[in-house]
Design a protein around this motif. Structure first.
Motif, PDB file in Angstrom:
ATOM      1  N   VAL A  81      52.839 122.275  60.687  1.00  0.00           N
ATOM      2  CA  VAL A  81      52.291 123.306  61.855  1.00  0.00           C
ATOM      3  C   VAL A  81      50.586 122.951  61.558  1.00  0.00           C
ATOM      4  CG1 VAL A  81      51.804 125.460  62.719  1.00  0.00           C
ATOM      5  CG2 VAL A  81      54.078 124.822  62.203  1.00  0.00           C
ATOM      6  N   ILE A  82      50.267 123.250  60.747  1.00  0.00           N
ATOM      7  CA  ILE A  82      48.805 123.026  60.466  1.00  0.00           C
ATOM      8  C   ILE A  82      48.144 121.561  60.664  1.00  0.00           C
ATOM      9  CG2 ILE A  82      46.769 123.166  58.613  1.00  0.00           C
ATOM     10  CD1 ILE A  82      48.465 125.215  57.283  1.00  0.00           C
ATOM     11  N   ALA A  83      48.965 120.542  60.128  1.00  0.00           N
ATOM     12  CA  ALA A  83      48.384 119.092  60.305  1.00  0.00           C
ATOM     13  C   ALA A  83      48.628 118.827  61.874  1.00  0.00           C
ATOM     14  CB  ALA A  83      49.624 118.278  59.482  1.00  0.00           C
ATOM     15  N   ASN A  84      49.731 119.491  62.438  1.00  0.00           N
ATOM     16  CA  ASN A  84      49.652 119.496  63.697  1.00  0.00           C
ATOM     17  C   ASN A  84      48.512 119.977  64.853  1.00  0.00           C
ATOM     18  OD1 ASN A  84      52.160 117.718  63.740  1.00  0.00           O
ATOM     19  ND2 ASN A  84      53.525 119.461  64.147  1.00  0.00           N
ATOM     20  N   ALA A  85      48.329 121.224  64.100  1.00  0.00           N
ATOM     21  CA  ALA A  85      47.183 121.870  64.792  1.00  0.00           C
ATOM     22  C   ALA A  85      45.735 120.983  64.678  1.00  0.00           C
ATOM     23  CB  ALA A  85      46.858 123.342  64.292  1.00  0.00           C
ATOM     24  N   VAL A  86      45.570 120.323  63.522  1.00  0.00           N
ATOM     25  CA  VAL A  86      44.452 119.567  63.386  1.00  0.00           C
ATOM     26  C   VAL A  86      44.421 118.424  64.165  1.00  0.00           C
ATOM     27  CG1 VAL A  86      43.069 118.179  61.924  1.00  0.00           C
ATOM     28  CG2 VAL A  86      43.890 120.354  61.076  1.00  0.00           C
ATOM     29  N   GLU A  87      45.494 117.752  64.376  1.00  0.00           N
ATOM     30  CA  GLU A  87      45.593 116.441  65.209  1.00  0.00           C
ATOM     31  C   GLU A  87      45.504 116.742  66.565  1.00  0.00           C
ATOM     32  OE1 GLU A  87      45.785 113.397  64.507  1.00  0.00           O
ATOM     33  OE2 GLU A  87      45.542 113.984  62.508  1.00  0.00           O
ATOM     34  N   ASN A  88      45.922 118.274  67.173  1.00  0.00           N
ATOM     35  CA  ASN A  88      45.751 118.266  68.487  1.00  0.00           C
ATOM     36  C   ASN A  88      44.395 118.872  68.727  1.00  0.00           C
ATOM     37  OD1 ASN A  88      46.686 119.172  71.064  1.00  0.00           O
ATOM     38  ND2 ASN A  88      46.744 121.609  70.360  1.00  0.00           N
ATOM     39  N   ALA A  89      43.640 119.363  67.668  1.00  0.00           N
ATOM     40  CA  ALA A  89      42.112 119.763  68.038  1.00  0.00           C
ATOM     41  C   ALA A  89      41.580 118.381  67.909  1.00  0.00           C
ATOM     42  CB  ALA A  89      41.502 120.577  66.889  1.00  0.00           C
ATOM     43  N   LYS A  90      41.510 117.312  67.341  1.00  0.00           N
ATOM     44  CA  LYS A  90      40.885 116.350  67.482  1.00  0.00           C
ATOM     45  C   LYS A  90      41.226 115.403  68.566  1.00  0.00           C
ATOM     46  CE  LYS A  90      41.317 114.481  62.603  1.00  0.00           C
ATOM     47  NZ  LYS A  90      41.940 113.591  61.782  1.00  0.00           N
ATOM     48  N   ARG A  91      42.555 115.443  69.193  1.00  0.00           N
ATOM     49  CA  ARG A  91      42.807 114.807  70.466  1.00  0.00           C
ATOM     50  C   ARG A  91      42.134 115.578  71.671  1.00  0.00           C
ATOM     51  NH1 ARG A  91      47.664 114.470  69.318  1.00  0.00           N
ATOM     52  NH2 ARG A  91      48.348 116.586  69.980  1.00  0.00           N
ATOM     53  N   ARG A  92      42.210 116.700  71.558  1.00  0.00           N
ATOM     54  CA  ARG A  92      41.579 117.497  72.752  1.00  0.00           C
ATOM     55  C   ARG A  92      40.028 117.245  72.747  1.00  0.00           C
ATOM     56  NH1 ARG A  92      45.149 122.999  73.631  1.00  0.00           N
ATOM     57  NH2 ARG A  92      46.942 122.173  74.107  1.00  0.00           N
ATOM     58  N   ALA A  93      39.279 117.459  71.337  1.00  0.00           N
ATOM     59  CA  ALA A  93      37.990 117.072  71.271  1.00  0.00           C
ATOM     60  C   ALA A  93      37.559 115.618  72.034  1.00  0.00           C
ATOM     61  CB  ALA A  93      37.587 117.414  69.930  1.00  0.00           C
ATOM     62  N   ALA A  94      38.445 114.526  71.331  1.00  0.00           N
ATOM     63  CA  ALA A  94      38.294 113.491  71.961  1.00  0.00           C
ATOM     64  C   ALA A  94      38.159 112.955  73.535  1.00  0.00           C
ATOM     65  CB  ALA A  94      39.184 112.394  71.459  1.00  0.00           C
ATOM     66  N   ILE A  95      39.136 114.004  74.181  1.00  0.00           N
ATOM     67  CA  ILE A  95      39.125 113.967  75.466  1.00  0.00           C
ATOM     68  C   ILE A  95      37.912 114.681  76.340  1.00  0.00           C
ATOM     69  CG2 ILE A  95      40.560 114.840  77.556  1.00  0.00           C
ATOM     70  CD1 ILE A  95      42.923 114.529  75.950  1.00  0.00           C
ATOM     71  N   ASP A 148      53.085 128.344  65.806  1.00  0.00           N
ATOM     72  CA  ASP A 148      51.882 127.785  66.212  1.00  0.00           C
ATOM     73  C   ASP A 148      50.873 128.394  65.319  1.00  0.00           C
ATOM     74  OD1 ASP A 148      50.972 130.277  67.238  1.00  0.00           O
ATOM     75  OD2 ASP A 148      52.251 129.891  68.831  1.00  0.00           O
ATOM     76  N   ASP A 149      49.617 127.633  65.080  1.00  0.00           N
ATOM     77  CA  ASP A 149      48.573 128.018  64.272  1.00  0.00           C
ATOM     78  C   ASP A 149      47.234 127.482  64.922  1.00  0.00           C
ATOM     79  OD1 ASP A 149      47.509 129.385  62.302  1.00  0.00           O
ATOM     80  OD2 ASP A 149      48.328 128.181  60.612  1.00  0.00           O
ATOM     81  N   THR A 150      46.421 128.311  64.476  1.00  0.00           N
ATOM     82  CA  THR A 150      45.037 127.607  65.055  1.00  0.00           C
ATOM     83  C   THR A 150      43.936 127.272  63.782  1.00  0.00           C
ATOM     84  OG1 THR A 150      45.269 129.600  66.686  1.00  0.00           O
ATOM     85  CG2 THR A 150      42.928 128.696  66.181  1.00  0.00           C
ATOM     86  N   VAL A 151      43.437 125.999  64.152  1.00  0.00           N
ATOM     87  CA  VAL A 151      42.371 125.412  63.390  1.00  0.00           C
ATOM     88  C   VAL A 151      41.374 125.101  64.415  1.00  0.00           C
ATOM     89  CG1 VAL A 151      41.700 123.411  61.909  1.00  0.00           C
ATOM     90  CG2 VAL A 151      44.130 124.702  61.779  1.00  0.00           C
ATOM     91  N   THR A 152      40.012 125.575  63.900  1.00  0.00           N
ATOM     92  CA  THR A 152      38.806 125.291  64.571  1.00  0.00           C
ATOM     93  C   THR A 152      37.912 124.183  63.937  1.00  0.00           C
ATOM     94  OG1 THR A 152      38.864 127.443  65.647  1.00  0.00           O
ATOM     95  CG2 THR A 152      37.106 126.178  65.708  1.00  0.00           C
ATOM     96  N   LEU A 153      37.589 123.006  64.328  1.00  0.00           N
ATOM     97  CA  LEU A 153      36.853 121.994  64.144  1.00  0.00           C
ATOM     98  C   LEU A 153      35.535 122.027  64.631  1.00  0.00           C
ATOM     99  CD1 LEU A 153      39.871 119.236  63.877  1.00  0.00           C
ATOM    100  CD2 LEU A 153      39.028 120.916  62.112  1.00  0.00           C
ATOM    101  N   MET A 154      34.453 121.677  64.107  1.00  0.00           N
ATOM    102  CA  MET A 154      33.256 121.446  64.861  1.00  0.00           C
ATOM    103  C   MET A 154      32.538 120.108  64.520  1.00  0.00           C
ATOM    104  SD  MET A 154      31.313 125.290  64.862  1.00  0.00           S
ATOM    105  CE  MET A 154      32.248 126.435  64.080  1.00  0.00           C
ATOM    106  N   TRP A 155      32.415 119.337  65.429  1.00  0.00           N
ATOM    107  CA  TRP A 155      31.828 117.980  65.184  1.00  0.00           C
ATOM    108  C   TRP A 155      30.288 118.099  65.560  1.00  0.00           C
ATOM    109  CZ3 TRP A 155      36.719 118.574  66.880  1.00  0.00           C
ATOM    110  CH2 TRP A 155      37.740 117.719  66.258  1.00  0.00           C
ATOM    111  N   LEU A 156      29.650 116.972  64.801  1.00  0.00           N
ATOM    112  CA  LEU A 156      28.127 116.501  65.212  1.00  0.00           C
ATOM    113  C   LEU A 156      28.442 115.647  66.795  1.00  0.00           C
ATOM    114  CD1 LEU A 156      25.376 116.711  64.160  1.00  0.00           C
ATOM    115  CD2 LEU A 156      25.865 114.409  63.243  1.00  0.00           C
ATOM    116  N   ILE A 157      27.585 116.095  67.513  1.00  0.00           N
ATOM    117  CA  ILE A 157      27.643 115.342  68.843  1.00  0.00           C
ATOM    118  C   ILE A 157      26.744 114.164  68.584  1.00  0.00           C
ATOM    119  CG2 ILE A 157      27.167 115.474  71.212  1.00  0.00           C
ATOM    120  CD1 ILE A 157      28.485 118.134  71.033  1.00  0.00           C
ATOM    121  N   GLU A 158      27.129 113.079  68.982  1.00  0.00           N
ATOM    122  CA  GLU A 158      26.087 111.816  69.153  1.00  0.00           C
ATOM    123  C   GLU A 158      25.889 111.391  70.563  1.00  0.00           C
ATOM    124  OE1 GLU A 158      28.199 108.810  66.722  1.00  0.00           O
ATOM    125  OE2 GLU A 158      27.801 109.787  64.911  1.00  0.00           O
ATOM    126  N   GLY A 159      24.661 111.165  70.712  1.00  0.00           N
ATOM    127  CA  GLY A 159      24.321 110.777  72.307  1.00  0.00           C
ATOM    128  C   GLY A 159      24.837 109.869  72.630  1.00  0.00           C
TER     129      GLY A 159
END
Length: 159
Positions: A81-95, A148-159
């Motif tokens: 569940v944790i691994a899926n939460a991280v992958e989901n966060a990455k996918r949504r952030a990319a979109i 379900d579970d929640t993981v919050t990831l914060m990225w550095l944004i590149e212009g």
């Protein structure tokens, strides 16, 4: 059918049983009531669990039966569940980044707060439909596990 060593006592007690006498307006002791709660963990094999429940129902003791279904590999489920939460966060952030015309840089922060991932069902009592007179085993199908579970990831944004 079930090895006696797999039956475990969860609760045991003896209490005084009494009845109310309307004319004398007081309780009178009429005996004792013994209660014992036991549990057994069985692998989910529908036919053998059905036979086990039928034997309990037919025993003549008028038992109250509560069923709870558990996940056999709770830690494995939590990790998945944790691994899926991280992958989901990455996918949504990319979109989101793509839609905004920006690129995601390195992950700067990960927040994961402990939250309980339920790995058992809510207990449910076996109803009156399965009386001692019933000869066929109860037809039980556990529902799928949802978690379900929640993981919050914060990225550095590149212009």
């Amino acid at each position: 059918m079930v090895d006696e060593s797999s039956l475990k006592t969860a609760n045991f007690g003896v209490e005084v049983d009494s009845e109310w006498n309307i004319e004398e307006r007081k309780h009178f002791e009429v005996g004792f009531i013994a209660r014992q709660s036991v549990f057994v963990i069985l692998p989910w094999e529908k036919e053998s669990v059905g036979k086990f429940l039928s034997a309990i129902i037919q025993c003549g003791a008028e038992p109250r039966i509560t069923l709870t279904f558990m996940v056999s590999d709770a830690e494995g489920l939590r990790q998945e569940v944790i691994a899926n939460a991280v992958e989901n966060a990455k996918r949504r952030a990319a979109i989101i980044a793509s839609s905004a015309g920006i690129k995601l840089g390195l992950i700067q922060q990960i927040n994961y707060g402990y939250s309980e991932i339920r790995v058992t069902s809510e207990p449910s009592e076996l109803g009156e439909a399965y009386s001692r007179r019933s000869m066929s085993p109860p037809d039980i199908d556990p529902d799928d596990v949802e978690s379900d579970d929640t993981v919050t990831l914060m990225w550095l944004i590149e212009g």
